[in-house]
Design a protein around this motif. Structure first.
Motif, PDB file in Angstrom:
ATOM      1  N   UNK A  45      14.683  -3.470   0.327  1.00  0.00           N
ATOM      2  CA  UNK A  45      16.387  -3.433   0.810  1.00  0.00           C
ATOM      3  C   UNK A  45      17.143  -2.355   0.917  1.00  0.00           C
ATOM      4  N   UNK A  46      16.548  -1.143  -0.198  1.00  0.00           N
ATOM      5  CA  UNK A  46      18.016  -0.416  -0.603  1.00  0.00           C
ATOM      6  C   UNK A  46      17.775   0.939   0.891  1.00  0.00           C
ATOM      7  N   UNK A  47      16.494   0.678   1.828  1.00  0.00           N
ATOM      8  CA  UNK A  47      16.034   1.357   2.871  1.00  0.00           C
ATOM      9  C   UNK A  47      17.358   1.259   3.668  1.00  0.00           C
ATOM     10  N   UNK A  48      18.162  -0.109   3.619  1.00  0.00           N
ATOM     11  CA  UNK A  48      18.696  -0.924   5.155  1.00  0.00           C
ATOM     12  C   UNK A  48      20.001   0.255   4.896  1.00  0.00           C
ATOM     13  N   UNK A  49      20.424   0.590   3.669  1.00  0.00           N
ATOM     14  CA  UNK A  49      21.795   1.926   4.004  1.00  0.00           C
ATOM     15  C   UNK A  49      21.706   2.556   5.231  1.00  0.00           C
ATOM     16  N   UNK A  50      20.255   3.355   4.813  1.00  0.00           N
ATOM     17  CA  UNK A  50      20.185   4.406   5.916  1.00  0.00           C
ATOM     18  C   UNK A  50      19.773   4.185   7.163  1.00  0.00           C
ATOM     19  N   UNK A  51      19.942   2.639   7.752  1.00  0.00           N
ATOM     20  CA  UNK A  51      19.168   1.932   9.055  1.00  0.00           C
ATOM     21  C   UNK A  51      19.689   2.774  10.427  1.00  0.00           C
ATOM     22  N   UNK A  52      19.406   2.846  11.317  1.00  0.00           N
ATOM     23  CA  UNK A  52      20.688   3.095  12.768  1.00  0.00           C
ATOM     24  C   UNK A  52      21.146   1.897  13.038  1.00  0.00           C
ATOM     25  N   UNK A  53      21.659   1.870  13.500  1.00  0.00           N
ATOM     26  CA  UNK A  53      22.637   1.038  15.149  1.00  0.00           C
ATOM     27  C   UNK A  53      22.312   0.109  14.995  1.00  0.00           C
ATOM     28  N   UNK A 110       0.625  -1.173  -0.343  1.00  0.00           N
ATOM     29  CA  UNK A 110       0.022   0.250  -0.493  1.00  0.00           C
ATOM     30  C   UNK A 110       0.748   1.466   0.380  1.00  0.00           C
ATOM     31  N   UNK A 111       1.813   1.151   0.994  1.00  0.00           N
ATOM     32  CA  UNK A 111       2.396   2.533   0.883  1.00  0.00           C
ATOM     33  C   UNK A 111       3.933   2.765  -0.106  1.00  0.00           C
ATOM     34  N   UNK A 112       4.007   1.582  -0.898  1.00  0.00           N
ATOM     35  CA  UNK A 112       4.388   1.601  -1.848  1.00  0.00           C
ATOM     36  C   UNK A 112       3.109   2.865  -3.373  1.00  0.00           C
ATOM     37  N   UNK A 113       2.109   1.771  -3.964  1.00  0.00           N
ATOM     38  CA  UNK A 113       0.892   1.821  -4.086  1.00  0.00           C
ATOM     39  C   UNK A 113       0.863   3.362  -4.442  1.00  0.00           C
ATOM     40  N   UNK A 114       1.081   4.063  -3.521  1.00  0.00           N
ATOM     41  CA  UNK A 114       0.731   5.911  -2.292  1.00  0.00           C
ATOM     42  C   UNK A 114       1.920   6.667  -2.600  1.00  0.00           C
ATOM     43  N   UNK A 115       3.037   6.045  -2.722  1.00  0.00           N
ATOM     44  CA  UNK A 115       3.691   6.769  -2.715  1.00  0.00           C
ATOM     45  C   UNK A 115       4.373   7.131  -1.115  1.00  0.00           C
ATOM     46  N   UNK A 116       4.058   6.691  -0.365  1.00  0.00           N
ATOM     47  CA  UNK A 116       4.311   6.856   1.141  1.00  0.00           C
ATOM     48  C   UNK A 116       6.021   6.456   1.169  1.00  0.00           C
ATOM     49  N   UNK A 117       6.052   5.158   1.116  1.00  0.00           N
ATOM     50  CA  UNK A 117       7.457   4.369   1.050  1.00  0.00           C
ATOM     51  C   UNK A 117       8.873   5.682   1.088  1.00  0.00           C
ATOM     52  N   UNK A 118       8.633   6.296  -0.354  1.00  0.00           N
ATOM     53  CA  UNK A 118       9.331   6.927  -0.751  1.00  0.00           C
ATOM     54  C   UNK A 118       9.630   7.847   0.047  1.00  0.00           C
ATOM     55  N   UNK A 119       9.618   8.883   0.195  1.00  0.00           N
ATOM     56  CA  UNK A 119       9.392   9.530   2.174  1.00  0.00           C
ATOM     57  C   UNK A 119       9.834   9.042   3.187  1.00  0.00           C
ATOM     58  N   UNK A 120       9.354   7.495   3.532  1.00  0.00           N
ATOM     59  CA  UNK A 120       9.199   6.845   4.803  1.00  0.00           C
ATOM     60  C   UNK A 120       9.643   5.813   5.075  1.00  0.00           C
ATOM     61  N   UNK A 121      10.947   5.956   3.516  1.00  0.00           N
ATOM     62  CA  UNK A 121      11.246   4.408   3.378  1.00  0.00           C
ATOM     63  C   UNK A 121      12.391   3.383   4.900  1.00  0.00           C
ATOM     64  N   UNK A 122      12.815   4.504   5.715  1.00  0.00           N
ATOM     65  CA  UNK A 122      13.659   3.683   6.112  1.00  0.00           C
ATOM     66  C   UNK A 122      13.507   3.734   7.229  1.00  0.00           C
ATOM     67  N   UNK A 123      12.279   4.990   7.846  1.00  0.00           N
ATOM     68  CA  UNK A 123      11.290   4.426   9.329  1.00  0.00           C
ATOM     69  C   UNK A 123      10.378   3.578   9.531  1.00  0.00           C
ATOM     70  N   UNK A 124      10.268   3.203   7.947  1.00  0.00           N
ATOM     71  CA  UNK A 124       9.498   1.704   7.827  1.00  0.00           C
ATOM     72  C   UNK A 124      10.169   0.577   8.275  1.00  0.00           C
ATOM     73  N   UNK A 125      11.210   0.559   7.431  1.00  0.00           N
ATOM     74  CA  UNK A 125      11.870  -0.573   7.258  1.00  0.00           C
ATOM     75  C   UNK A 125      12.218  -0.899   9.014  1.00  0.00           C
ATOM     76  N   UNK A 126      12.721   0.241   9.166  1.00  0.00           N
ATOM     77  CA  UNK A 126      13.592  -0.275  10.491  1.00  0.00           C
ATOM     78  C   UNK A 126      11.880  -0.476  11.939  1.00  0.00           C
ATOM     79  N   UNK A 127      10.727   0.106  11.505  1.00  0.00           N
ATOM     80  CA  UNK A 127       9.528  -0.729  12.466  1.00  0.00           C
ATOM     81  C   UNK A 127       9.398  -2.037  11.944  1.00  0.00           C
TER      82      UNK A 127
END
Length: 320
Positions: A298-306, A247-264
């Protein structure tokens, strides 16, 4: 109700809860907000729940009873949403109850300052015996006194009360209708979480209240939450992540918050994957990794915190 829109529509999905329904309906009738619509959806009950609702509607002029074939709680809630005329939408499970000021408190908050979503606090019963689950409930059901004037990931991920239950939240019907947001009827566990991930990013104004307005029954035979075992719940969690990501990909939300989503997503699943039986651990890890690859996370993994990078490494080590 007359043709005039109600201030609040209170949606009550009902399925085989004759032993608890009376207290729930009493709390609806006790509401101090008169301009209220009580939509009771009988989801194909096979006990006396449907009859109880029909008798209730004869005495309570604000009640609307809808009988339908069994389709699950999401189907029942959607039926209620489609029938609702209220400016605000609230949900009440039929084995729970609400304080008499609950609907009025929501309405007054909506008048005090512009808001799209109102989160209020809840309580649970019975309180004893003490358990980790009860401690966790205390942490997620009690909200701070705070307002937000824009959506940001911390509103959804970090603010107590934002997840995982929708029954101690109220939603602007305009927000839901304008964005075509309904419950996913194909899942049986996690439908609240998915709904929140759909609606929160579409909102701009949020009110969190410390007022305890909802009372949640945590022990009932036949409860979906109680009957799902740990392995099935983990599978459901991975499925929910996949649906949200889609859903987030379809709505364009993931582009803004992908790293935070992946962390969650990692924090939501990896600790439980590591606790799983060894024979299942690899399978769960592969399910999650495949989902993340398919949803281009996977591309958002590079920006993950420790902390996130450590969870990421644990996930990939578990698949071996």
């Amino acid at each position: 109700m007359t043709g005039k829109a109600a201030k609040v529509s209170l949606i009550v999905p009902v399925y085989n809860v004759e032993a608890y329904l009376g207290k729930c309906l009493e709390s609806c009738s006790a509401q101090t907000l008169n301009d209220l619509e009580i939509i009771c959806v009988d989801d194909g009950s096979t006990d006396n729940s449907g009859k109880i609702l029909d008798e209730y509607a004869k005495e309570e002029s604000r009640a609307v009873v809808i009988h339908k074939e069994n389709g699950g709680v999401s189907s029942a809630r959607n039926t209620g949403l489609k029938a609702a005329s209220g400016e605000w939408i609230m949900f009440l499970d039929a084995d729970d109850y609400i304080n008499k000021h609950a609907c009025e408190r929501v309405w007054l908050e909506s008048r005090e300052e512009r808001t799209d979503i109102i989160v209020f606090s809840g309580n649970f019963f019975p309180r004893h015996p003490e358990s980790d689950y009860r401690k966790w409930l205390d942490s997620v059901l009690h909200s701070p006194q705070i307002r937000f004037y824009e959506f940001k990931p911390s509103v959804l991920f970090d603010t107590p009360g934002a997840r995982p239950f929708i029954w101690h939240q109220a939603f602007s019907s305009e927000l839901l209708k304008n964005n075509g947001i309904l419950f996913n009827e194909n899942i049986k566990v996690g439908e609240d979480n998915l709904f929140q991930f759909m609606v929160f990013p579409k909102a701009k104004y949020f009110s969190f209240l410390p007022d305890v307005l909802y009372h949640y029954r945590i022990e009932r035979k036949g409860s979906a939450m109680k009957e799902v075992n740990a392995a099935a719940r983990l599978t459901d969690h991975i499925n929910i992540i996949d649906l949200i990501a889609e859903y987030w990909n379809q709505q364009g939300i993931m582009k803004k918050y992908g790293t935070e989503f992946l962390m969650w997503a990692l924090d939501y699943t990896v600790p439980n994957i590591m606790k799983a039986e060894e024979k299942n651990r690899k399978e769960f890890a592969m399910q999650l990794i495949n989902s993340m690859q398919n949803r281009q996370l996977v591309k958002y993994s590079e920006e993950l915190p420790l902390e996130g990078r450590k969870l990421w490494e644990c996930l990939y080590s578990a698949r071996r």
